[in-house]
Design a protein around this motif. Sequence first.
Motif, PDB file in Angstrom:
ATOM      1  N   LEU A 136       1.191  -2.669  -1.483  1.00 34.52           N
ATOM      2  CA  LEU A 136       0.715  -3.540  -0.409  1.00 34.52           C
ATOM      3  C   LEU A 136      -0.231  -4.615  -0.943  1.00 34.52           C
ATOM      4  N   GLY A 137      -1.074  -4.220  -1.897  1.00 34.00           N
ATOM      5  CA  GLY A 137      -2.098  -5.129  -2.389  1.00 34.00           C
ATOM      6  C   GLY A 137      -1.598  -6.218  -3.301  1.00 34.00           C
ATOM      7  N   THR A 138      -0.371  -6.075  -3.836  1.00 32.62           N
ATOM      8  CA  THR A 138       0.148  -7.068  -4.777  1.00 32.62           C
ATOM      9  C   THR A 138       1.266  -7.923  -4.190  1.00 32.62           C
ATOM     10  N   GLN A 139       1.501  -7.831  -2.902  1.00 30.45           N
ATOM     11  CA  GLN A 139       2.538  -8.666  -2.294  1.00 30.45           C
ATOM     12  C   GLN A 139       2.120 -10.133  -2.318  1.00 30.45           C
ATOM     13  N   PRO A 140       2.926 -11.013  -2.907  1.00 33.12           N
ATOM     14  CA  PRO A 140       2.515 -12.417  -3.074  1.00 33.12           C
ATOM     15  C   PRO A 140       2.366 -13.173  -1.760  1.00 33.12           C
ATOM     16  N   CYS A 141       2.989 -12.675  -0.684  1.00 29.27           N
ATOM     17  CA  CYS A 141       2.908 -13.400   0.585  1.00 29.27           C
ATOM     18  C   CYS A 141       1.512 -13.357   1.188  1.00 29.27           C
ATOM     19  N   ARG A 142       0.615 -12.590   0.604  1.00 27.50           N
ATOM     20  CA  ARG A 142      -0.783 -12.661   1.035  1.00 27.50           C
ATOM     21  C   ARG A 142      -1.418 -13.984   0.608  1.00 27.50           C
ATOM     22  N   VAL A 143      -0.815 -14.621  -0.407  1.00 25.44           N
ATOM     23  CA  VAL A 143      -1.416 -15.812  -1.007  1.00 25.44           C
ATOM     24  C   VAL A 143      -0.537 -17.044  -0.838  1.00 25.44           C
ATOM     25  N   VAL A 144       0.776 -16.880  -1.073  1.00 28.76           N
ATOM     26  CA  VAL A 144       1.702 -18.006  -1.047  1.00 28.76           C
ATOM     27  C   VAL A 144       2.874 -17.687  -0.132  1.00 28.76           C
ATOM     28  N   GLN A 145       3.710 -18.668   0.057  1.00 27.46           N
ATOM     29  CA  GLN A 145       4.926 -18.477   0.843  1.00 27.46           C
ATOM     30  C   GLN A 145       5.793 -17.409   0.186  1.00 27.46           C
ATOM     31  N   CYS A 146       6.409 -16.566   1.010  1.00 24.35           N
ATOM     32  CA  CYS A 146       7.245 -15.485   0.481  1.00 24.35           C
ATOM     33  C   CYS A 146       8.342 -16.059  -0.403  1.00 24.35           C
ATOM     34  N   PRO A 147       8.454 -15.584  -1.651  1.00 26.66           N
ATOM     35  CA  PRO A 147       9.489 -16.103  -2.557  1.00 26.66           C
ATOM     36  C   PRO A 147      10.903 -15.651  -2.176  1.00 26.66           C
ATOM     37  N   HIS A 148      10.998 -14.775  -1.171  1.00 28.51           N
ATOM     38  CA  HIS A 148      12.308 -14.255  -0.769  1.00 28.51           C
ATOM     39  C   HIS A 148      12.735 -14.776   0.603  1.00 28.51           C
ATOM     40  N   GLY A 149      11.973 -15.727   1.129  1.00 30.27           N
ATOM     41  CA  GLY A 149      12.352 -16.371   2.381  1.00 30.27           C
ATOM     42  C   GLY A 149      12.021 -15.583   3.631  1.00 30.27           C
ATOM     43  N   ASN A 150      11.191 -14.532   3.520  1.00 30.82           N
ATOM     44  CA  ASN A 150      10.838 -13.728   4.690  1.00 30.82           C
ATOM     45  C   ASN A 150       9.541 -14.229   5.326  1.00 30.82           C
ATOM     46  N   ARG A 151       9.328 -13.846   6.582  1.00 32.47           N
ATOM     47  CA  ARG A 151       8.074 -14.144   7.272  1.00 32.47           C
ATOM     48  C   ARG A 151       7.234 -12.875   7.290  1.00 32.47           C
ATOM     49  N   ARG A 152       6.004 -12.976   6.820  1.00 29.84           N
ATOM     50  CA  ARG A 152       5.157 -11.792   6.708  1.00 29.84           C
ATOM     51  C   ARG A 152       4.999 -11.085   8.051  1.00 29.84           C
ATOM     52  N   ALA A 153       4.915 -11.847   9.135  1.00 30.95           N
ATOM     53  CA  ALA A 153       4.682 -11.256  10.451  1.00 30.95           C
ATOM     54  C   ALA A 153       5.814 -10.332  10.883  1.00 30.95           C
ATOM     55  N   THR A 154       7.012 -10.551  10.356  1.00 24.95           N
ATOM     56  CA  THR A 154       8.167  -9.753  10.792  1.00 24.95           C
ATOM     57  C   THR A 154       8.822  -8.985   9.642  1.00 24.95           C
ATOM     58  N   CYS A 155       8.257  -9.039   8.445  1.00 28.32           N
ATOM     59  CA  CYS A 155       8.884  -8.430   7.269  1.00 28.32           C
ATOM     60  C   CYS A 155       8.603  -6.931   7.215  1.00 28.32           C
TER      61      CYS A 155
END
Length: 340
Positions: free
Chosen positions: A242-261
Amino acid sequence: MSRDLSPREARDRFLSRRRQENTEKTVRSYENRLTRFVEWTEEQRIDSMSELSGWDIDEYRSAREASGVAPATLRGQLMALKQLLDYCASIDVVDHRVPEKVNIPTLSKSEESNDTKLEVDDADALLTFYRSSSEMFGRPEHAFLEVAWHTGARMSGIRALDMGDFDPDRQTLEFRHRPPTRLKNKEEGERVVGISKPVVKALRTYVARERFEKRDEEGREPLFSGRQGRPSDTTFRAWSYLGTQPCRVVQCPHGNRRATCDYTRRNHASKCPSSRSPHAIRTGSITWQLLQGLSIDVVAARVNATPKTIRRHYYRAAERDEFEELRAEYTLKLDIGNYD
């Protein structure tokens, strides 16, 4: 009205935007990854970003694969390329469909374990985020990442830490072999490891706000403590993923939205292709400590490994030139940020 930029101009403009949001080390990492692409386009006489097609992008990937680059390195270069193209699409330099033509490879289990680590620029970005976030500062994910990155310790060693092993005044963590919590090399793995003031601050905040006042089955007071006492390995892994997910900092590199991922859920975090295990944090940390100019013997003592192991698995020939180049640039104040 669309604008026309050469690949080199597009890279430089993208980097200038990154400098407004990221540290110089992160920007330098982007530059290193994207320069490969720029040089390839110039060899292919591609003068404008608007000329790029899906075929060109696939040809670039094939060229990188043919060069013998490691799968994890290739993945990082293609992720950086996609971010560059996303930026170019946002300013109408390329068609909005072009970024989707970057096919980012998924690593196999063997490639994940052998080649994937938490990269220095990613650790820098994540810890910069946590340290500046009033909501996330001192949370378990943050505190674990601070300790794992700055000590390079194995998960079992971090799990074994008790409250008495943390000395905020001396800025140290003491790793001790006290079964049933074990160090890999038993008593020979016992050591005192120095940590920087920002790591101390994060741990102090975790203890004050997040830690449960619980004892384990032996009556000891674990430093990292949950509702049931000393957390399980599964809990530590969840904090790591959980702590190393890049979407905490930048846009998801896999095209997902954090709110619904789904990957942001505790039980699914390990499935995120860009999250990292405790071992991957350790691997990245050891490489980073070497790049800071610490000797192989010092790093080996800090992380409870033999100098032979460090030489064989971390101090690779491909990294030696970079080590020599960066040694004079960085100080020996062992912290991910630039602190006095």
